[in-house]
Motif scaffolding. Structure first.
Motif, PDB file in Angstrom:
ATOM      1  N   VAL A  41      -1.082  -2.804   3.153  1.00  0.00           N
ATOM      2  CA  VAL A  41      -1.336  -2.048   1.920  1.00  0.00           C
ATOM      3  C   VAL A  41      -2.314  -2.772   1.001  1.00  0.00           C
ATOM      4  N   LYS A  44      -5.739  -2.043   2.535  1.00  0.00           N
ATOM      5  CA  LYS A  44      -6.171  -0.668   2.780  1.00  0.00           C
ATOM      6  C   LYS A  44      -5.986   0.327   1.634  1.00  0.00           C
ATOM      7  N   ILE A  45      -4.978   0.137   0.803  1.00  0.00           N
ATOM      8  CA  ILE A  45      -4.761   1.079  -0.301  1.00  0.00           C
ATOM      9  C   ILE A  45      -5.999   1.221  -1.190  1.00  0.00           C
ATOM     10  N   ILE A  50      -6.606   8.918   0.183  1.00  0.00           N
ATOM     11  CA  ILE A  50      -5.283   9.510   0.336  1.00  0.00           C
ATOM     12  C   ILE A  50      -5.245  10.876  -0.340  1.00  0.00           C
ATOM     13  N   TYR A  59       2.978   5.963  -5.500  1.00  0.00           N
ATOM     14  CA  TYR A  59       1.621   5.503  -5.170  1.00  0.00           C
ATOM     15  C   TYR A  59       1.015   4.729  -6.336  1.00  0.00           C
ATOM     16  N   GLU A  63      -0.328   0.942  -6.287  1.00  0.00           N
ATOM     17  CA  GLU A  63      -1.717   0.648  -6.626  1.00  0.00           C
ATOM     18  C   GLU A  63      -1.792  -0.385  -7.748  1.00  0.00           C
ATOM     19  N   GLU A  94       5.635  -1.103  -2.224  1.00  0.00           N
ATOM     20  CA  GLU A  94       5.292  -0.616  -0.882  1.00  0.00           C
ATOM     21  C   GLU A  94       6.495   0.066  -0.253  1.00  0.00           C
ATOM     22  N   TRP A 127      -4.398   9.384   7.472  1.00  0.00           N
ATOM     23  CA  TRP A 127      -4.411   8.140   6.695  1.00  0.00           C
ATOM     24  C   TRP A 127      -3.123   7.347   6.899  1.00  0.00           C
ATOM     25  N   LEU A 131      -2.885   3.380   7.540  1.00  0.00           N
ATOM     26  CA  LEU A 131      -2.161   2.468   6.655  1.00  0.00           C
ATOM     27  C   LEU A 131      -0.979   1.811   7.352  1.00  0.00           C
TER      28      LEU A 131
END
Length: 208
Positions: A41, A44-45, A50, A59, A63, A94, A127, A131
Motif C-alpha cells: 500500500v 501503490k496507493i 482507484i 481509503y 491515504e 490498511e 486495481w 494492490l
C-alpha cells in the motif's frame, strides 16, 4: 543457477527465475511475489487509479496515514518511536481498508471464482489485483516471499485469510523464502508476539 541464489537476495532469485523462464508473460503467469500489505500500500496507493466507489472513509484514512509516514521517512527526523507509531497507523488503516474492499466484494459476488474473474477482467476491480497480488496465490506455481510474511497469515481478500504453513500450497506450489539470514530472530519475534496475544493478564484474586 536458481539454487545458488536461494539463500541470496530476493532480487537475485527473481532475476535468476526470469532468466530461467526466458518468457516474461509466462513468468508473470506462474510466479508471484508476495510482500507485506504495508509495503504494497505504501508503494501503490499514491499511484493507483482507484474507482470512485472505493474512495471511502477507510481509503482516506489509509491515504493520510501513508502520507504522514512517507513525509517522516523522507525527512531527517530520527525518532524511531514516532516512526513506529506511523507504521502502526498505516497497518491499522490498511487493515480497515482491506476489510472494506473484502466486504464490498462479498456483497457483490457469491463466491471466490466470481471475485477473481472480476479482479482479472473488470476495470472497476483490476486495481485490487495490483494492490493485493496475493489474491492470485493459489493460481501460481512459484511463490516468493520473506520469512516474516511466511510466518504471518495470507490475506487474500477473495477468501478468509490462512496461515501459509497450514495451506495446501506446500503440495501445489514451490515456495521460495527470502531473508534466511534473519530467519531466527524473525521466527522468535513472531512466536513471542503470538504467545503474548494468548496471555490474558488479570488482577490477582483478592481474598477477604
Amino acid at each position: 543457477e536458481i539454487s545458488e541464489c536461494l539463500v541470496g537476495s530476493e532480487m537475485c532469485i527473481r532475476d535468476s527465475l526470469k532468466r530461467a523462464y526466458n518468457d516474461e508473460k509466462l513468468y508473470n503467469k506462474e510466479v508471484l511475489r508476495i510482500r507485506s500489505n504495508f509495503d504494497e500500500v505504501v508503494d501503490k496507493i499514491p499511484v493507483l487509479d482507484i474507482p470512485e466507489e472505493f474512495i471511502s472513509a477507510e481509503y482516506y484514512e489509509l491515504e493520510k496515514a501513508i502520507r504522514n509516514y512517507t513525509k517522516i521517512k523522507n525527512s531527517n527526523i530520527n525518532d524511531t518511536q514516532y516512526q513506529q507509531m506511523l507504521v502502526d497507523n498505516v497497518n491499522r488503516a490498511e487493515r480497515n481498508f482491506r476489510h472494506f474492499v473484502s466486504d464490498t466484494l462479498k456483497k457483490r459476488f457469491s463466491n471466490k471464482k466470481d471475485k477473481l474473474k472480476a479482479i482479472k477482467n473488470d476495470a472497476n476491480y483490476k486495481w485490487i489485483g495490483a494492490l493485493y497480488p496475493a489474491v492470485f496465490t493459489d493460481e501460481r506455481k512459484i511463490i516468493l516471499m520473506s520469512i516474516s510474511k511466511f510466518m504471518k497469515r495470507n490475506s487474500v481478500i477473495v477468501e478468509p485469510s490462512y496461515e501459509f504453513i497450514k495451506s495446501p500450497l506446500f503440495t501445489d506450489s514451490i515456495i521460495i523464502v527470502d531473508e534466511f539470514d534473519a530467519t531466527k530472530s524473525t521466527i522468535e519475534n513472531e512466536l513471542i508476539e503470538r504467545a503474548l496475544s494468548l496471555i490474558h493478564i488479570s488482577e490477582p484474586t483478592r481474598h477477604s
